[in-house]
Design a protein around this motif. Structure first.
Motif, PDB file in Angstrom:
ATOM      1  N   LYS A 163       8.038  10.667  80.088  1.00 13.53           N
ATOM      2  CA  LYS A 163       7.654   9.310  80.466  1.00 13.53           C
ATOM      3  C   LYS A 163       8.699   8.634  81.352  1.00 13.53           C
ATOM      4  CE  LYS A 163       3.746   8.773  78.248  1.00 13.53           C
ATOM      5  NZ  LYS A 163       2.480   8.387  78.908  1.00 13.53           N
ATOM      6  N   SER A 164       9.599   9.425  81.919  1.00 15.20           N
ATOM      7  CA  SER A 164      10.695   8.837  82.685  1.00 15.20           C
ATOM      8  C   SER A 164      10.194   8.053  83.881  1.00 15.20           C
ATOM      9  CB  SER A 164      11.664   9.936  83.151  1.00 15.20           C
ATOM     10  OG  SER A 164      12.237  10.583  82.043  1.00 15.20           O
ATOM     11  N   PHE A 165       9.196   8.590  84.581  1.00 13.51           N
ATOM     12  CA  PHE A 165       8.734   7.919  85.794  1.00 13.51           C
ATOM     13  C   PHE A 165       8.104   6.574  85.467  1.00 13.51           C
ATOM     14  CE2 PHE A 165       5.600   7.570  89.376  1.00 13.51           C
ATOM     15  CZ  PHE A 165       6.549   7.280  90.334  1.00 13.51           C
ATOM     16  N   ASP A 166       7.245   6.519  84.451  1.00 14.00           N
ATOM     17  CA  ASP A 166       6.643   5.245  84.056  1.00 14.00           C
ATOM     18  C   ASP A 166       7.698   4.250  83.606  1.00 14.00           C
ATOM     19  OD1 ASP A 166       4.091   6.082  84.618  1.00 14.00           O
ATOM     20  OD2 ASP A 166       3.720   6.840  82.599  1.00 14.00           O
ATOM     21  N   LEU A 167       8.727   4.754  82.929  1.00 17.46           N
ATOM     22  CA  LEU A 167       9.798   3.873  82.461  1.00 17.46           C
ATOM     23  C   LEU A 167      10.579   3.300  83.650  1.00 17.46           C
ATOM     24  CD1 LEU A 167      11.059   2.954  79.749  1.00 17.46           C
ATOM     25  CD2 LEU A 167      12.685   4.829  79.996  1.00 17.46           C
ATOM     26  N   ILE A 168      10.843   4.130  84.634  1.00 17.69           N
ATOM     27  CA  ILE A 168      11.633   3.695  85.786  1.00 17.69           C
ATOM     28  C   ILE A 168      10.857   2.687  86.621  1.00 17.69           C
ATOM     29  CG2 ILE A 168      12.588   4.477  87.989  1.00 17.69           C
ATOM     30  CD1 ILE A 168      13.462   7.036  86.536  1.00 17.69           C
ATOM     31  N   ILE A 169       9.586   2.954  86.877  1.00 16.98           N
ATOM     32  CA  ILE A 169       8.828   2.017  87.721  1.00 16.98           C
ATOM     33  C   ILE A 169       8.539   0.720  86.972  1.00 16.98           C
ATOM     34  CG2 ILE A 169       7.849   3.821  89.154  1.00 16.98           C
ATOM     35  CD1 ILE A 169       5.274   3.632  87.582  1.00 16.98           C
ATOM     36  N   ALA A 170       8.444   0.765  85.638  1.00 15.95           N
ATOM     37  CA  ALA A 170       8.280  -0.481  84.880  1.00 15.95           C
ATOM     38  C   ALA A 170       9.532  -1.346  84.990  1.00 15.95           C
ATOM     39  CB  ALA A 170       7.971  -0.166  83.417  1.00 15.95           C
TER      40      ALA A 170
ATOM     41  N   ILE B 245      13.951   0.646  77.987  1.00  8.41           N
ATOM     42  CA  ILE B 245      13.727  -0.172  79.182  1.00  8.41           C
ATOM     43  C   ILE B 245      15.022  -0.836  79.623  1.00  8.41           C
ATOM     44  CG2 ILE B 245      13.139  -2.412  78.152  1.00  8.41           C
ATOM     45  CD1 ILE B 245      11.155  -0.648  80.910  1.00  8.41           C
ATOM     46  N   ILE B 246      15.885  -1.196  78.692  1.00  5.62           N
ATOM     47  CA  ILE B 246      17.165  -1.812  79.061  1.00  5.62           C
ATOM     48  C   ILE B 246      18.060  -0.789  79.755  1.00  5.62           C
ATOM     49  CG2 ILE B 246      19.274  -2.796  78.108  1.00  5.62           C
ATOM     50  CD1 ILE B 246      17.546  -4.151  75.972  1.00  5.62           C
ATOM     51  N   LYS B 247      18.041   0.464  79.266  1.00  2.00           N
ATOM     52  CA  LYS B 247      18.856   1.500  79.894  1.00  2.00           C
ATOM     53  C   LYS B 247      18.280   1.945  81.231  1.00  2.00           C
ATOM     54  CE  LYS B 247      20.750   3.402  75.588  1.00  2.00           C
ATOM     55  NZ  LYS B 247      20.834   4.586  74.696  1.00  2.00           N
ATOM     56  N   ALA B 248      16.983   1.739  81.434  1.00  7.41           N
ATOM     57  CA  ALA B 248      16.367   2.164  82.690  1.00  7.41           C
ATOM     58  C   ALA B 248      16.761   1.270  83.858  1.00  7.41           C
ATOM     59  CB  ALA B 248      14.844   2.176  82.546  1.00  7.41           C
TER      60      ALA B 248
END
Length: 1027
Positions: free
Chosen positions: A481-488, A430-433
């Motif tokens: 899970k990239s999309f969920d990670l990015i929108i979070a 999440i920090i890298k996102a």
């Protein structure tokens, strides 16, 4: 008794009274009366003689004067005349009446001149009397009065009189002063008369300055009523000095709720959970306001507050049972929490800010088992990641971070971490996102070469020139899970709406057809993919974070996705009206049906995808009706459904929304075939040759599962989101949930969702009643405080509507219903009073903050039930819906004829206080205080009066910053009524805090209450001495 008199200008005068009479010619000084005096004077003369002769017999009697001159009758009735000779007779008559005839006013002065209680309590008439007093004397006349008194003081000093405050006054001195004005100052009679009035007023003012008691001033000025108070002038400087001295006696603000003795702070835990779970896209400012109000009401120290904020985040990370929830908690902890701390420091700067954070983390490090469990759950050192973010935001220094990490490493008791861990920990992801989101959202300033060499900045590029690069980036975001990670991450840093807006732009571009240049098959395929992927992404974002992410964005009301999402996409388990689906052209529906029947593939070239999406619900309708009437076999239906989802995966989503809306309108017996069609749509068969089909199909499956879950039979539903068991009553579920929370002192994710669903299902009145009843079931003070801390934070799920329900529905029920009265006995009574004060204060603070941050507060925030209901009522094209129960508090307001008259009493020209009469919270407070005022007027003392006293005391504890917002609606006379029933229940310090000392009315009632305290103390001492 009757008196007969008559006079003749030539003969003389006479009178008759009860068999006695007199007669006389005119005295020598009235030798020629017909030429010197008027007939009114002559007729009045025998009346005065009669008063001198027989006045002693008229004591306590009613006298009827018989006189044949109308002018004389009018003069006697008025008591004055412009003629100096007649006025001499009138003064003589008045003097006789005073000396020989006891007047009603002198015998009954205490009753006739004292204003009755009913009139004193009439606020409207009091306000009118004050206005009349202020307008009775012009400002110029007041100036003349002041000048007259100053002239008198100068006259006394020039003639050798020595005095400190009040000059001596006697009849002889006034005679000499009149001579001085007439001879030396050459003043007219009218001016001298005004000066004499000014001496009376100025003497009263000087006596007040000399601290002479009021009853002596009244006697010295020969006043028979309380009107002398009007002549005691107080300068603004004296008022300011008194107010500054009074502030020294104001009680210091205290903690409304003490929670530092509990293992954790329940309120902070619940507030953090509600913010992270229910409001992941909310702006940080409302949450900072919530924390600040809680900090002030509970008098929390900053180190303790920081420790509890981080503790609540780590407890949420442990409790997260799904990947999406874990991402939201990680985003809140590592991206949003540092911003919250920075904002708190900006609002209340402190010199030792980093030291407070260091001390707070030191307190947290004492909870070694909690930190070890968090590290094991996330497979990383959670404290280390958090300290890195704090250091990045300059919240702590590098040396402080190293010291805290060293302590954590030495005290940790967790087992050694496995070395072959395949996945990266969630905090690291999440920090890298966060920087990835920033690179995706860059604007159109990058040239074409940069777009070809890097995937960054692509969303803002010109879609017509960079379709393939754009598709590559979007599909890369869909992998895993990239999309969920990015929108979070975007939701945590406040850029999710910006991201959604760009997806809407892509979707709008993809629906356009180049009519002039034609369209190649490759370009048409890319345009179809852009439309499909952007549509799927927007649906997923809307399902996770609410439709407000798109619907509140400016300039997008005419876009296709906005129209479709607001009219067709189910949200919060609510299906939209089936009539919202309207076809554009029937021939296009028939053409689509023909293609699906004949196994023809969908044509990409020159296709208007928005038109196809609009017509697909009616394609599903024709297929369903044909199947129900036997025109199509199940195999044909399945084949047609499979062809509809072979290329464009947005089409099955649109068909599913129509099927769910249709099933929601029919009975169970008619749902079999639509349910089978939904199963056909959910089953995905990979199509060979389709570009990025796997990524799109995975996202489509997640969207469909959430759409159809609520319409499925019980045995087929996904029960992970069903938080209210079907076999239990809502009251049983709520009681069980709250008792579980009260026992452990913190809230878990399951309880958050359960409480939210119960609030949506049963409404604010029911929720408030049941929650308060459950809170008051405890008997130990520690248990009651813990329950209060949790309930106060739970009300933040929908703060203003729940506060309205509390003070308009729950509190009146407790005050007026006999079966609830026993729950108002202490300690339960003042626990309920604490809840009311805390909720009202928080709601008022939130309402004030909304005026400055309205645009941020509405962005990405799921609207409250009240807001949704109001919007739906204002849209005429929407079908009328059933009113939510959260609107009930508004129905109890006294809307017709409602006014704030009893709060706007003013004296001596002071301006009336201003209130927002349309504000529901203000109206609710007025209604509650009206009920309390009616109860306080009763002569009995019971739990209701005790609750009212506790409510006022708890409001005082909030300090002047918040207490005035509550107590300003308290009727002025209510304080005196309470102290009449319960003498000395409020100290003088509390009285000064209750009354608004900036107004004359407030100072008047404060003085009266202080006098009541002094009188009670005096009587108590006398009783004690006698005993």
């Amino acid at each position: 008794m009757e008196l007969f008199t008559d006079a003749s200008s030539t003969k003389g005068f006479g009178g008759y009274f009860k068999g006695e009479w007199f007669y006389s010619s005119w005295p020598s000084n009235i030798a020629y009366p017909d030429k010197t005096f008027s007939m009114a004077f002559l007729e009045l003369y025998p009346i005065v003689v009669s008063a001198i002769l027989w006045g002693s017999q008229w004591t306590t009697k009613r006298i009827l004067f018989w006189c044949d001159n109308e002018a004389t009758v009018a003069i006697v009735k008025k008591g004055r005349s412009k003629c100096l000779q007649i006025m001499k007779l009138m003064r003589k008559l008045t003097w006789c009446a005073y000396r020989q005839i006891p007047q009603t006013s002198s015998q009954c002065s205490t009753t006739s001149n004292e204003v009755p209680k009913q009139l004193r309590c009439n606020v409207v008439l009091n306000q009118a009397v004050n206005e009349l007093w202020n307008s009775a004397i012009a400002n110029t006349t007041r100036t003349v009065y002041d000048t007259g008194f100053r002239k008198f003081e100068t006259f006394m000093l020039l003639n050798g009189f020595q005095f400190s405050n009040l000059p001596p006054i006697s009849e002889d001195i006034l005679i000499y002063f009149i001579a001085h004005c007439f001879k030396i100052l050459s003043l007219q009679y009218s001016t001298i008369k005004l000066y004499l009035c000014g001496i009376r007023i100025g003497a009263a003012t000087s006596a007040g300055k000399a601290k002479i008691e009021d009853h002596l001033i009244k006697t010295l000025g020969r006043w028979t009523s309380d009107s002398y108070i009007r002549y005691i002038r107080v300068t603004p400087a004296s008022i300011k000095t008194a107010q500054s001295r009074i502030q020294e006696f104001a009680p210091p603000s205290q903690a409304v709720l003490e929670v530092t003795t509990l293992p954790i702070c329940p309120s902070i835990s619940v507030l953090v959970a509600i913010e992270a779970i229910l409001n992941p896209t909310n702006d940080i400012q409302p949450f900072v306001e919530q924390i600040s109000v809680t900090e002030k009401l509970m008098k929390l120290t900053r180190p303790y507050l920081y420790s509890e904020l981080i503790r609540a985040c780590f407890m949420g990370l442990i409790d997260a049972n799904e990947k999406d929830n874990e991402l939201n908690w990680a985003a809140f902890t590592y991206l949003k929490l540092p911003q919250v701390v920075v904002k708190m420091n900006q609002q209340a700067p402190r010199n030792d800010f980093s030291t407070d954070i260091e001390q707070g983390i030191d307190l947290l490090l004492n909870s070694v088992p909690l930190l070890d469990l968090t590290d094991i759950k996330l497979n990383c050192d959670c404290v280390q990641f958090l300290l890195l973010e704090f250091t990045k935001h300059d919240l702590i220094t590098e040396s402080q971070s190293q010291r805290l990490l060293h302590r954590r490493s030495t005290e940790s008791e967790k087992p050694a971490k496995a070395s072959d861990v395949a996945t990266k920990p969630t905090p690291s992801l999440i920090i890298k996102a966060e920087p990835t989101v920033g690179s995706i959202l860059k604007t159109l300033h990058t040239n074409v070469s940069a777009l070809n060499s890097s995937s960054a900045n692509t969303l803002d590029a010109d879609c017509s020139k960079n379709q393939e690069a754009l598709i590559s980036v979007l599909c890369h975001m869909l992998s895993g899970k990239s999309f969920d990670l990015i929108i979070a991450a975007a939701a945590a840093n406040g850029t999710l709406q910006n991201f959604a807006v760009k997806l809407v732009k892509i979707n709008e571009y993809a629906k356009q057809v180049q009519q002039t240049q034609g369209e190649s098959s490759k370009a048409a395929q890319n345009r179809a993919l852009l439309f499909d992927i952007s549509f799927l992404m927007l649906c997923h974002i809307t399902q996770l974070y609410g439709s407000e992410i798109v619907t509140t964005a400016p300039d997008f009301f005419d876009t296709f996705f906005y129209q479709w999402a607001t009219q067709c996409l189910p949200e919060d388990s609510k299906y939209k009206c089936i009539d919202n689906h309207t076809p554009t052209e029937q021939n296009k529906v028939d053409q689509l049906l023909g293609n699906l029947l004949k196994s023809h593939e969908l044509n990409y070239i020159m296709t208007r995808w928005q038109e196809m999406c609009t017509n697909m619900p009616f394609v599903a309708q024709e297929i369903l009706f044909a199947w129900e009437h036997g025109a199509l076999s199940p195999d044909y239906v399945k084949a047609m459904v499979n062809r509809s989802k072979s290329k464009m995966l947005c089409l099955p989503i649109i068909m599913s929304t129509w099927l769910c809306s249709y099933m929601n309108t029919v009975g169970e017996e008619s749902r079999e075939k639509p349910l089978k069609m939904l199963q056909f749509l959910k089953n995905i068969n990979p199509t060979e040759g389709e570009v990025h089909f796997t990524e799109r199909s995975h996202l489509m499956s997640n969207i469909l599962r959430k759409i159809v879950n609520d319409i499925l039979p019980v045995n087929m539903k996904d029960k992970t989101n069903q938080h209210i068991p079907l076999k239990l009553l809502p009251c049983e579920v709520l009681d069980k949930c709250l008792k579980n929370l009260f026992s452990k002192g913190w809230i878990d994710m399951q309880s958050v969702y359960t409480l939210e669903q119960l609030l949506n299902l049963c409404g604010g009145d029911w929720f408030s009643d049941r929650t308060v009843m459950c809170m008051l079931e405890g008997s130990r003070l520690e248990d009651l405080n813990k329950a209060l801390s949790i309930v106060y934070a739970i009300f933040y799920m929908d703060l203003e509507p729940l506060t309205l329900s509390l003070i308009l529905h729950t509190i009146p029920k407790f005050l007026q219903t006999s079966q609830h009265t026993n729950l108002l006995t202490d300690p339960r009574g003042y626990i309920l009073a604490k809840l009311c004060v805390m909720c009202i204060t928080s709601a008022q603070t939130a309402k004030t903050a909304e005026k400055d941050i309205m645009s941020h507060l509405r962005r990405g925030r799921k609207r409250s039930r009240k807001e949704i209901e109001l919007d739906e009522m204002e849209e005429p094209e929407c079908r009328p819906v059933k009113r939510s129960k959260t609107m009930e508090p508004q129905l109890t307001l006294d809307a017709e004829g409602f006014n704030f008259d009893f709060l706007t009493a003013k004296e001596d020209g002071e301006t009336s206080p201003t209130f927002d009469a349309k504000d529901h919270l203000n109206k609710a407070l007025v209604n509650m205080f009206r009920l309390m005022n009616a109860i306080s007027q009763e002569r009995s003392v019971g739990p209701q009066i005790s609750f009212i006293v506790s409510f006022i005391e708890e409001a005082i504890k909030c300090g002047p910053q918040y207490s005035r917002g509550i107590l300003q609606f308290m009727p002025p006379q209510m304080l005196s009524q309470i102290m009449r029933n319960m003498p000395a229940v409020f100290t003088n310090q509390q009285i000064l805090h209750i009354c608004d000392l900036s107004t004359l009315t407030g100072r008047k009632w404060a003085a009266k209450a202080v006098c009541q305290n002094a009188r009670y103390k005096h009587d108590y001492i006398n009783i004690d001495r006698n005993s």
